[in-house]
Design an enzyme around this catalytic site. Structure first.
Site, PDB file in Angstrom:
ATOM      1  N   ARG A  61     -24.561  -6.462  -0.464  1.00 16.68           N
ATOM      2  CA  ARG A  61     -23.221  -6.848  -0.942  1.00 16.68           C
ATOM      3  C   ARG A  61     -23.138  -6.644  -2.462  1.00 16.68           C
ATOM      4  O   ARG A  61     -22.079  -6.436  -3.018  1.00 16.68           O
ATOM      5  CB  ARG A  61     -22.899  -8.299  -0.539  1.00 16.68           C
ATOM      6  CG  ARG A  61     -21.560  -8.794  -1.031  1.00 16.68           C
ATOM      7  CD  ARG A  61     -21.012  -9.978  -0.231  1.00 16.68           C
ATOM      8  NE  ARG A  61     -21.980 -11.002   0.044  1.00 16.68           N
ATOM      9  CZ  ARG A  61     -22.439 -11.889  -0.853  1.00 16.68           C
ATOM     10  NH1 ARG A  61     -21.996 -11.872  -2.102  1.00 16.68           N
ATOM     11  NH2 ARG A  61     -23.319 -12.809  -0.508  1.00 16.68           N
ATOM     12  N   TYR A 114       2.997   0.432  -2.360  1.00 14.69           N
ATOM     13  CA  TYR A 114       2.637   0.344  -0.939  1.00 14.69           C
ATOM     14  C   TYR A 114       3.008  -1.050  -0.389  1.00 14.69           C
ATOM     15  O   TYR A 114       2.825  -2.058  -1.083  1.00 14.69           O
ATOM     16  CB  TYR A 114       1.134   0.615  -0.802  1.00 14.69           C
ATOM     17  CG  TYR A 114       0.595   0.336   0.566  1.00 14.69           C
ATOM     18  CD1 TYR A 114       1.053   1.047   1.677  1.00 14.69           C
ATOM     19  CD2 TYR A 114      -0.349  -0.659   0.774  1.00 14.69           C
ATOM     20  CE1 TYR A 114       0.573   0.780   2.937  1.00 14.69           C
ATOM     21  CE2 TYR A 114      -0.841  -0.932   2.036  1.00 14.69           C
ATOM     22  CZ  TYR A 114      -0.367  -0.209   3.120  1.00 14.69           C
ATOM     23  OH  TYR A 114      -0.839  -0.486   4.374  1.00 14.69           O
ATOM     24  N   ASP A 186      -2.438   2.616  -8.782  1.00 13.27           N
ATOM     25  CA  ASP A 186      -2.845   3.136  -7.479  1.00 13.27           C
ATOM     26  C   ASP A 186      -2.518   4.626  -7.493  1.00 13.27           C
ATOM     27  O   ASP A 186      -1.351   5.013  -7.522  1.00 13.27           O
ATOM     28  CB  ASP A 186      -2.059   2.390  -6.382  1.00 13.27           C
ATOM     29  CG  ASP A 186      -2.451   2.835  -4.975  1.00 13.27           C
ATOM     30  OD1 ASP A 186      -2.925   3.979  -4.822  1.00 13.27           O
ATOM     31  OD2 ASP A 186      -2.254   2.048  -4.026  1.00 13.27           O
ATOM     32  N   LYS A 211      -7.602   7.755   2.536  1.00 10.85           N
ATOM     33  CA  LYS A 211      -6.671   8.890   2.550  1.00 10.85           C
ATOM     34  C   LYS A 211      -7.371  10.182   2.114  1.00 10.85           C
ATOM     35  O   LYS A 211      -8.262  10.622   2.785  1.00 10.85           O
ATOM     36  CB  LYS A 211      -5.455   8.568   1.682  1.00 10.85           C
ATOM     37  CG  LYS A 211      -4.946   7.125   1.813  1.00 10.85           C
ATOM     38  CD  LYS A 211      -4.464   6.762   3.193  1.00 10.85           C
ATOM     39  CE  LYS A 211      -3.885   5.349   3.200  1.00 10.85           C
ATOM     40  NZ  LYS A 211      -3.701   4.760   4.485  1.00 10.85           N
TER      41      LYS A 211
HETATM   42  N1  PLP Z   1      -2.314   2.293  -1.425  1.00  4.03           N
HETATM   43  C1  PLP Z   1      -1.559   3.209  -0.822  1.00  4.03           C
HETATM   44  C2  PLP Z   1      -0.704   4.109  -1.666  1.00  4.03           C
HETATM   45  C3  PLP Z   1      -1.538   3.315   0.572  1.00  4.03           C
HETATM   46  O1  PLP Z   1      -0.764   4.226   1.165  1.00  4.03           O
HETATM   47  C4  PLP Z   1      -2.348   2.431   1.335  1.00  4.03           C
HETATM   48  C5  PLP Z   1      -2.368   2.487   2.806  1.00  4.03           C
HETATM   49  O2  PLP Z   1      -1.609   3.186   3.436  1.00  4.03           O
HETATM   50  C6  PLP Z   1      -3.123   1.479   0.668  1.00  4.03           C
HETATM   51  C7  PLP Z   1      -3.102   1.446  -0.712  1.00  4.03           C
HETATM   52  C8  PLP Z   1      -4.008   0.516   1.407  1.00  4.03           C
HETATM   53  O3  PLP Z   1      -5.184   1.164   1.796  1.00  4.03           O
HETATM   54  P1  PLP Z   1      -6.078   0.759   3.061  1.00  4.03           P
HETATM   55  O4  PLP Z   1      -5.243   0.955   4.279  1.00  4.03           O
HETATM   56  O5  PLP Z   1      -7.245   1.708   2.943  1.00  4.03           O
HETATM   57  O6  PLP Z   1      -6.482  -0.658   2.893  1.00  4.03           O
END
Ligand code: PLP
Length: 396
Positions: A61, A114, A186, A211
């Site tokens: 961890r 998101y 992000d 992604k």
């Molecule tokens: N940030 C963006 C732009 C996303 O599209 C997503 C999920 O679709 C996330 C964060 C969250 O990621 P995760 O599903 O890997 O937890």
């Protein structure tokens, strides 16, 4: 092993592997804990002291050789000080926010983020006494106006999910620097191949590595890149205590994915531009959102901060919700599924799927109308994908 040792002990203690070997691919170190050479070794690692000439691993961890390779690869791509990998993109986002915010602090966040992040900042953080102001992510002046003496973090997402709106990285980073506020972005939609926010002065870069970094729709994972030692310490502390660390099995797949990031992104970029141009010229498509189109309202800014325009497109068809549903249900090569960034093209309806948790007025203000379709363009033949969209558009 001694011959007088009993079977119960023999089953548990195998002969140690005679390292070193030099595999070309990174092994999966699926070990929760690591052998310590002596008591001092354990004491030093437990109190975060270096252990000269001895293994730096104590407990997975806290750190693991396989996850460290994945983290270092992302760190190179983002030109960061240090990168941490997390179990999911949401673990990366929540770990980052909780490493810097405490009761009484204030966060300025873009509205166009998101859906899961939106829920964290609007529902979870306020439960811990953290104040939040939401602003239009495309307007740096709104971020500036929202700053208070208690503001500790500015949070943006660019390109933003799902309408591909862009936040001005250099201007927002400068705002943070001048006011002593940490800037966090992000950058999932761009991937490190197309955009490096630290180069524009941002302090922290987050990815849902589920992604483009992973790239094959086979893992859920995240990453946090920081630009200096102070943030490194804070993020490490929160990640190891909240426990959102990545599994070495996922790290193995992430490493394998990252090795082909450049060739995949090249193809995602080319395919998406060709499809966006096709959609823009189609009479049944009323609006196309793609950063690479000259019609994108922030195309000049996009060219300043992105090297490529990515694989994500959003578009609206004539006929609203019904036409949008018909389209996403009748494509043949493109698959109806949420998520993005994999080699296969995926299509979804933003208002009822990825963004259903965002209130309707908020959605509409961010351009997420009921007829909006989000397309994650894969690495198939662009001609086949265009043909697939053409056959359905002819029927709606
Ligand atoms: N940030 C963006 C732009 C996303 O599209 C997503 C999920 O679709 C996330 C964060 C969250 O990621 P995760 O599903 O890997 O937890």
């Amino acid at each position: 092993m001694d011959s007088d040792i009993r079977i119960d002990t023999k089953t548990v203690h195998q002969k140690p592997v005679d390292y070193p070997v030099h595999p070309i691919s990174t092994p999966i170190f699926s070990s929760s804990t690591f052998v310590l050479e002596d008591a001092d070794h354990g004491a030093r690692l437990s109190s975060l002291q270096p252990a000269e000439g001895k293994s730096k691993y104590l407990y997975s961890r806290w750190g693991n050789p396989t996850t460290d390779v994945a983290a270092d690869m992302i760190n190179q791509l983002e030109s960061g000080h240090r990168t941490f990998v997390a179990a999911t993109g949401m673990a990366a986002i929540s770990t980052s926010l909780f490493s810097l915010l405490k009761s009484g602090d204030h966060l300025v966040a873009a509205t166009n983020i998101y859906g899961g992040t939106y829920e964290v900042v609007t529902k979870v953080l306020p439960q811990y006494g953290i104040e939040v102001t939401l602003v239009d992510g495309t307007k740096p002046e709104e971020f500036e106006r929202a700053i208070r003496p208690t503001t500790r973090v500015i949070y943006a997402e660019t390109p933003a999910n799902p309408t591909m709106s862009i936040s001005d990285l250099a201007t927002i980073a400068e705002l943070g620097r001048l006011n002593g506020i940490v800037t966090m972005v992000d950058s999932t939609f761009a991937s490190p191949y197309n955009q490096n926010p630290i180069q524009f002065g941002f302090n922290m870069v987050l990815h849902s590595a589920t992604k483009y970094l992973g790239g094959h729709s086979d893992i859920i994972s995240g990453s946090i890149t920081v630009d200096g030692e102070e943030l490194e310490k804070k993020v490490f502390q929160t990640l190891k205590l909240f426990g959102g660390t990545m599994s070495p099995f996922d790290a193995f797949l992430l490493i394998r994915g990252i090795k082909t990031l450049a060739v995949r992104m090249e193809r995602h970029n080319q395919n998406a531009l060709a499809i966006a141009q096709f959609l823009e010229s189609h009479p049944k498509v009323s609006r196309v959102y793609y950063p690479g189109l000259e019609s994108h309202p922030q195309h000049e800014l996009v060219k300043r901060q992105m090297r490529g325009f990515g694989g994500m497109i959003a578009f609206e068809v004539e006929g609203g919700m019904n036409a949008a549903k018909k389209l996403i249900e009748n494509v043949k090569i493109i698959t109806l599924a949420v998520s993005l960034g994999g080699v296969e093209s995926l299509i979804e309806h933003a208002a009822s799927m990825t963004h259903t948790m965002v209130p309707k007025e908020e959605r509409e203000r961010a351009g997420i109308t009921d007829g909006l379709i989000r397309l994650s363009v894969g690495i198939e033949s662009a001609e086949d994908l265009i043909q697939d969209l053409k056959q359905v558009l002819a029927t709606i």
